[in-house]
Design a protein around this motif. Structure first.
Motif, PDB file in Angstrom:
ATOM      1  N   VAL A   1     -14.836  -5.259   1.785  1.00 27.08           N
ATOM      2  CA  VAL A   1     -14.896  -4.077   0.943  1.00 27.08           C
ATOM      3  C   VAL A   1     -14.788  -4.553  -0.505  1.00 27.08           C
ATOM      4  CG1 VAL A   1     -13.853  -1.869   0.333  1.00 27.08           C
ATOM      5  CG2 VAL A   1     -13.836  -2.625   2.712  1.00 27.08           C
ATOM      6  N   ALA A   2     -15.764  -4.252  -1.296  1.00 29.01           N
ATOM      7  CA  ALA A   2     -15.801  -4.679  -2.703  1.00 29.01           C
ATOM      8  C   ALA A   2     -15.661  -6.183  -2.827  1.00 29.01           C
ATOM      9  CB  ALA A   2     -14.717  -3.969  -3.506  1.00 29.01           C
ATOM     10  N   GLY A   3     -16.264  -6.910  -1.875  1.00 23.17           N
ATOM     11  CA  GLY A   3     -16.210  -8.358  -1.913  1.00 23.17           C
ATOM     12  C   GLY A   3     -14.900  -8.957  -1.456  1.00 23.17           C
ATOM     13  N   VAL A   4     -14.061  -8.130  -0.863  1.00 23.14           N
ATOM     14  CA  VAL A   4     -12.739  -8.570  -0.429  1.00 23.14           C
ATOM     15  C   VAL A   4     -12.653  -8.445   1.091  1.00 23.14           C
ATOM     16  CG1 VAL A   4     -10.287  -8.003  -0.471  1.00 23.14           C
ATOM     17  CG2 VAL A   4     -11.615  -7.972  -2.591  1.00 23.14           C
ATOM     18  N   SER A   5     -12.132  -9.468   1.740  1.00 24.59           N
ATOM     19  CA  SER A   5     -11.947  -9.428   3.193  1.00 24.59           C
ATOM     20  C   SER A   5     -10.752  -8.547   3.537  1.00 24.59           C
ATOM     21  CB  SER A   5     -11.721 -10.842   3.721  1.00 24.59           C
ATOM     22  OG  SER A   5     -11.395 -10.811   5.100  1.00 24.59           O
ATOM     23  N   VAL A   6     -10.962  -7.585   4.433  1.00 21.47           N
ATOM     24  CA  VAL A   6      -9.874  -6.694   4.848  1.00 21.47           C
ATOM     25  C   VAL A   6      -9.911  -6.527   6.351  1.00 21.47           C
ATOM     26  CG1 VAL A   6      -9.955  -5.400   2.673  1.00 21.47           C
ATOM     27  CG2 VAL A   6     -11.187  -4.537   4.661  1.00 21.47           C
ATOM     28  N   THR A   7      -8.744  -6.210   6.912  1.00 26.21           N
ATOM     29  CA  THR A   7      -8.643  -5.747   8.288  1.00 26.21           C
ATOM     30  C   THR A   7      -8.526  -4.232   8.223  1.00 26.21           C
ATOM     31  OG1 THR A   7      -7.477  -7.771   8.928  1.00 26.21           O
ATOM     32  CG2 THR A   7      -7.367  -5.901  10.451  1.00 26.21           C
ATOM     33  N   ALA A   8      -9.568  -3.556   8.667  1.00 33.33           N
ATOM     34  CA  ALA A   8      -9.657  -2.104   8.502  1.00 33.33           C
ATOM     35  C   ALA A   8      -9.277  -1.406   9.799  1.00 33.33           C
ATOM     36  CB  ALA A   8     -11.068  -1.709   8.081  1.00 33.33           C
ATOM     37  N   LEU A   9      -8.174  -0.678   9.778  1.00 30.02           N
ATOM     38  CA  LEU A   9      -7.740   0.111  10.929  1.00 30.02           C
ATOM     39  C   LEU A   9      -8.128   1.565  10.688  1.00 30.02           C
ATOM     40  CD1 LEU A   9      -5.964  -2.472  11.286  1.00 30.02           C
ATOM     41  CD2 LEU A   9      -4.185  -0.971  12.210  1.00 30.02           C
ATOM     42  N   ARG A  10      -8.894   2.108  11.604  1.00 32.36           N
ATOM     43  CA  ARG A  10      -9.319   3.514  11.509  1.00 32.36           C
ATOM     44  C   ARG A  10      -8.226   4.383  12.120  1.00 32.36           C
ATOM     45  NH1 ARG A  10     -11.331   8.190  11.828  1.00 32.36           N
ATOM     46  NH2 ARG A  10     -13.496   8.636  12.371  1.00 32.36           N
ATOM     47  N   VAL A  11      -7.134   4.490  11.395  1.00 32.24           N
ATOM     48  CA  VAL A  11      -5.968   5.261  11.828  1.00 32.24           C
ATOM     49  C   VAL A  11      -5.482   6.089  10.646  1.00 32.24           C
ATOM     50  CG1 VAL A  11      -5.248   3.569  13.576  1.00 32.24           C
ATOM     51  CG2 VAL A  11      -4.338   3.420  11.256  1.00 32.24           C
ATOM     52  N   SER A  12      -4.649   7.069  10.950  1.00 32.02           N
ATOM     53  CA  SER A  12      -4.146   7.918   9.871  1.00 32.02           C
ATOM     54  C   SER A  12      -2.823   8.526  10.274  1.00 32.02           C
ATOM     55  CB  SER A  12      -5.152   9.025   9.557  1.00 32.02           C
ATOM     56  OG  SER A  12      -4.614   9.950   8.642  1.00 32.02           O
ATOM     57  N   TYR A  13      -1.823   8.360   9.418  1.00 28.40           N
ATOM     58  CA  TYR A  13      -0.500   8.965   9.630  1.00 28.40           C
ATOM     59  C   TYR A  13      -0.411  10.323   8.953  1.00 28.40           C
ATOM     60  CZ  TYR A  13       4.603   8.607  10.399  1.00 28.40           C
ATOM     61  OH  TYR A  13       5.909   8.792  10.838  1.00 28.40           O
ATOM     62  N   VAL A  14      -1.501  10.747   8.303  1.00 26.70           N
ATOM     63  CA  VAL A  14      -1.471  12.007   7.573  1.00 26.70           C
ATOM     64  C   VAL A  14      -2.354  13.071   8.209  1.00 26.70           C
ATOM     65  CG1 VAL A  14      -1.013  10.766   5.435  1.00 26.70           C
ATOM     66  CG2 VAL A  14      -3.352  11.455   5.954  1.00 26.70           C
ATOM     67  N   GLY A  15      -3.134  12.700   9.231  1.00 29.71           N
ATOM     68  CA  GLY A  15      -3.943  13.684   9.926  1.00 29.71           C
ATOM     69  C   GLY A  15      -5.299  13.925   9.303  1.00 29.71           C
ATOM     70  N   GLU A  16      -5.806  12.976   8.526  1.00 31.31           N
ATOM     71  CA  GLU A  16      -7.116  13.101   7.907  1.00 31.31           C
ATOM     72  C   GLU A  16      -7.979  11.902   8.288  1.00 31.31           C
ATOM     73  OE1 GLU A  16      -7.934  15.725   6.264  1.00 31.31           O
ATOM     74  OE2 GLU A  16      -6.058  16.608   5.530  1.00 31.31           O
ATOM     75  N   LEU A  17      -9.279  12.039   8.101  1.00 33.43           N
ATOM     76  CA  LEU A  17     -10.164  10.888   8.173  1.00 33.43           C
ATOM     77  C   LEU A  17      -9.612   9.822   7.226  1.00 33.43           C
ATOM     78  CD1 LEU A  17     -12.939   9.484   8.819  1.00 33.43           C
ATOM     79  CD2 LEU A  17     -13.806  10.662   6.773  1.00 33.43           C
TER      80      LEU A  17
END
Length: 802
Positions: free
Chosen positions: A610-626
């Motif tokens: 993301v933006a040239g940066v390596s990330v571990t992306a978890l598709r989770v949410s503690y707030v109840g939104e996408l």
């Protein structure tokens, strides 16, 4: 003299003696207590000996109640006499806010099964023959359980009972070294020889940090001065031998009780005064600090305005002695971090009161592996290496100064900060962040904005942050928000046995590669130890994320569970920072910065750029939104945040903080560790039984879960909408139906996205049906409420799955 012992207790004050006594009563008698001087020589001998049940928490109330219940029984033994006096206690209030607190604590005591009660000024005068109200006194609270005890007699009696059952006590013996053998036993070195112990318990009070250091451990125990005075004899008290209640006046900051034919006056009206930054001097036993006469006189005069006979007395003696403190003024009690068979029981500020409960807990740990009460608030592992002695001294001093202050729920303490910061700390401060501290980490609690600033004012009613958090939550609901979640607990589990080791630890099904699941760790008795969000990065590699405050506590638990399995458990993760990007426009913002497919399903994980940066992306949410948790290396955090912030300008992005996060998770009905679940609850109590997979094979607590499902649970976890206006109730406030107590609240927040005042809590199973009305007792008033599904916001999870 024993050369081997099942348990060695280091420290001969009330805490150490209580531990030895409880061990002996439980049949654990191959024990040795080692004290460097005479029993009670540290803080115990000069302690005032008061035993309150009044406290700000269930744990504190339980500890006080257990203490006086035990001590009144000890008093009956003529072979080990103890002077115990059951006097009750009265706390006057001089401000409306103090009255609010007392009304709240009466509710807390009711939910905990105790009976604190409100008093009018006239009722206080009627209960105390020498106390007088004036026009500043609005009322007060009665602690019907409080009394006082002779601390030295108590300690000697506990030790005598333990000796009679086979325990050994060694006085005038200094511990000089601690070495752990490969088999887990400890060599406890003294000038008289070495004792080999199966378990060591550090109950050394002000010397607790020194003993910990011998074992290679860091423990944030500091010593402060605390002073009281005893007056000369008063003729009135020589004639009147009746007991009368102890007075604790928190607004004037003193306590006052009878001491034979005189009065004992204690003060918390001065700043905290730390001593001995380099440790307790070797020759400081049965000694005191210099008297602070001027400091006591200011309180003396204020107290005499309400107890006129005090003005007739002179000073017989001043007692200014050492009192050990942890940084948060709570005891450090439980397993030590990172080592086996070593426990702490130190930093106990209210030592005479809490010693009995600590003895009880130690027996439960050693004999059964878990305690009746949830003691996570006392767990010494809540402080990591970040809690240095300088930090501990600063924070303990602030707590001393606030000993009798009103414990407003959103007080942010400034002392000793900052400690741990993410690279975004200064930037977020510049963006208006009001920072707080969680587990040593600076985290934005909320963000000031035009027209909404932090005034520093505290109350049980409206505070400025609520206006800001309302806007943060609405922006996350309607657009997108970003949060720097510094200090997120992370572990990596990898190796050939990674799957089997984790599968035996958690009660749920592990996710396949590329997916995420929430799971729970249970105790052998089927109680909830902790939770972990588990992301499977590869067949034999897992990322676990958990509560910030439980990082060392849970690491020890997981490590012990894995045993000798061929698996590596690492604390931390290469992507050590995390940004939460949440809201219906989160995908739109991130898609401008990555070529990765962001339509992967909810509860999935992927390694992306993301933006040239390596990330571990978890598709989770503690707030109840996408939304996504973007785990990123701290060295790339600023670059990633800046890119997301720029891209988010077209979508109305905002910063949000911990207060908004909590409000949204309550609105969503998500459990919070330490608030809504812990070791006192089963999965069935907490409404989490769906997370257990009994068909997968063995896991810790499985047999207990099988038994639990055969009967109705004791509790039901519920959601409430509180229909009466503010002020908001607080956790531990009672839930009442038809005038009868049926449960209590655990979390409360305004739901800023729904406009509803919401609460989570527990009621007795079967006592409140869905949609049924009840009341919440808040600040002395019955507030209307209705039970509903605790998933108020987006109950079908359509926004999460978008």
């Amino acid at each position: 003299m024993r050369t081997h012992a099942e348990v060695v207790v280091i420290g001969g004050g009330a805490v150490g003696a209580a531990i030895l006594y409880h061990l002996a009563q439980a049949g654990i008698t191959e024990t040795v207590l080692i004290e460097k001087n005479e029993l009670t020589a540290g803080s115990t001998w000069h302690a005032a000996g008061n035993i309150p049940t009044y406290a700000n928490s269930w744990l504190g109330m339980r500890a006080g109640n257990y203490a006086w219940s035990l001590y009144k029984e000890l008093e009956k033994d003529p072979e080990a006499p103890v002077t115990y006096r059951h006097t009750q206690a009265i706390w006057p209030a001089h401000t409306p806010e103090r009255m609010q607190l007392f009304q709240h604590l009466c509710g807390v005591s009711r939910s905990a099964g105790f009976e604190l009660a409100m008093l009018s000024p006239d009722e206080i005068e009627a209960r105390h023959p020498y106390w007088q109200a004036d026009d500043t006194v609005l009322g007060g609270i009665l602690d019907p359980y409080e009394g006082d005890i002779d601390p030295s007699q108590l300690t000697q009696a506990l030790a005598k009972h333990a000796r009679a059952l086979g325990a050994e006590v060694r006085r005038f013996t200094r511990v000089t070294g601690l070495t752990q053998r490969p088999n887990g036993e400890w060599e406890v070195e003294t000038p008289d020889g070495t004792v080999v112990a199966g378990t060591v318990i550090n109950a050394a009070g002000s010397s607790g940090a020194m003993i910990a250091a011998m074992a290679g451990l860091q423990l944030p125990v500091v010593t402060l001065e605390h002073q009281y005075m005893v007056t000369t004899a008063l003729p009135q008290l020589e004639e009147d031998t009746d007991l009368f209640p102890l007075i604790r006046d928190p607004d004037i900051r003193f306590y006052l009780r009878r001491e034979r034919n005189a009065l004992l006056l204690g003060s918390y009206a001065h700043e905290g005064r730390p001593v001995w930054q380099d440790g307790v001097p070797a020759d400081f036993d049965h000694q005191l600090f210099a008297d602070d006469v001027d400091g006591m006189m200011a309180v003396f005069e204020a107290a005499a305005a309400h107890v006129p006979i005090l003005a007739e007395a002179g000073a017989q003696r001043f007692v200014n002695g050492p009192i050990p403190y942890a940084p948060d003024a709570l005891p450090l009690v439980g397993p030590a971090s990172g080592v086996r068979n070593f426990y702490h029981a130190t930093g106990v500020q209210i030592g005479i009161t809490h010693s009995a409960a600590i003895g009880k807990a130690m027996v439960e740990w050693l004999a059964g592996g878990e305690t009746e009460w949830d003691l996570s608030a006392w767990d010494p592992r809540r402080f990591g290496d970040w809690a240095t002695q300088d930090y501990a001294a600063a924070r303990a001093s602030e707590h001393y100064d606030l000993q009798y202050a009103i414990p407003y729920p959103h007080r942010i303490m400034p002392s000793g900060r900052p400690v741990n910061r993410t690279p975004l700390y200064d930037h977020l401060k510049g963006q208006g962040a009001v920072m707080g501290q969680i587990g040593g980490w600076e985290r934005a609690f909320w963000f000031q904005r035009e027209g909404i600033s932090d005034t520093g004012a505290l109350s049980f009613g409206h505070e400025p942050w609520q206006d800001a958090v309302r806007l943060e939550c609405k922006t996350v609901r309607d657009a997108v928000g970003i949060m720097d979640h510094g200090g997120f607990t992370k572990y990596v589990v990898e190796g050939p046995d990674a799957f089997d080791a984790l599968n035996a630890l958690v009660c749920g099904t592990l996710p396949p590669v590329g997916r995420v699941r929430l799971s729970y760790m249970l105790t052998p008795q089927g109680r909830i130890w902790s939770e972990a969000t588990i992301a499977r990065l590869a067949e034999d590699r897992f990322l676990l994320c958990g509560p910030t405050l439980a990082v060392d506590r849970d690491f020890d638990w997981i490590s012990h569970s894995f045993g000798t399995a061929n698996v590596t458990l690492s604390k931390g993760y290469d992507h050590d920072s995390v940004l939460l990007v949440m809201g219906p426009r989160a995908r739109d913002v991130l898609q401008t910065l990555t070529s990765a497919d962001l339509h992967a399903p909810w509860m999935s994980v992927a390694e992306i750029d993301v933006a040239g940066v390596s990330v571990t992306a978890l598709r989770v949410s503690y707030v109840g939104e996408l939304g996504w948790e973007l785990h990123v290396s701290s060295e790339d955090l600023e670059q990633l945040y800046a890119a997301i912030w720029r891209a988010g300008q077209d979508y109305g992005i905002c910063n949000f903080g911990s207060y908004a996060l909590n409000a949204m998770r309550v609105e969503k009905g998500y459990h919070g560790w330490g608030a809504d679940f812990g070791t006192e609850y089963t999965l069935f109590d907490a409404g989490l039984s769906k997370f257990a997979n009994l068909s997968k094979g063995t896991f810790c607590g499985r047999e207990a879960v099988v038994q639990q499902q055969q009967t109705d649970p004791e509790w039901s976890f519920i959601g409430l909408e509180i229909t009466d206006p503010s002020p908001e109730p607080l956790p531990s406030d009672p839930i009442v139906k038809d005038g009868e107590l049926i449960g209590y609240l655990t979390s409360v927040s305004m739901g800023y996205r729904t406009g509803k005042l919401l609460a989570l809590g527990y009621v007795q199973h079967g006592s409140l049906a869905m949609g049924e009305a009840c009341h919440v007792q808040a600040f002395g008033e019955m507030r209307g409420a209705t039970r509903h599904s605790h998933h108020v916001y987006d109950p079908d999870n359509t926004r999460l799955r978008a």
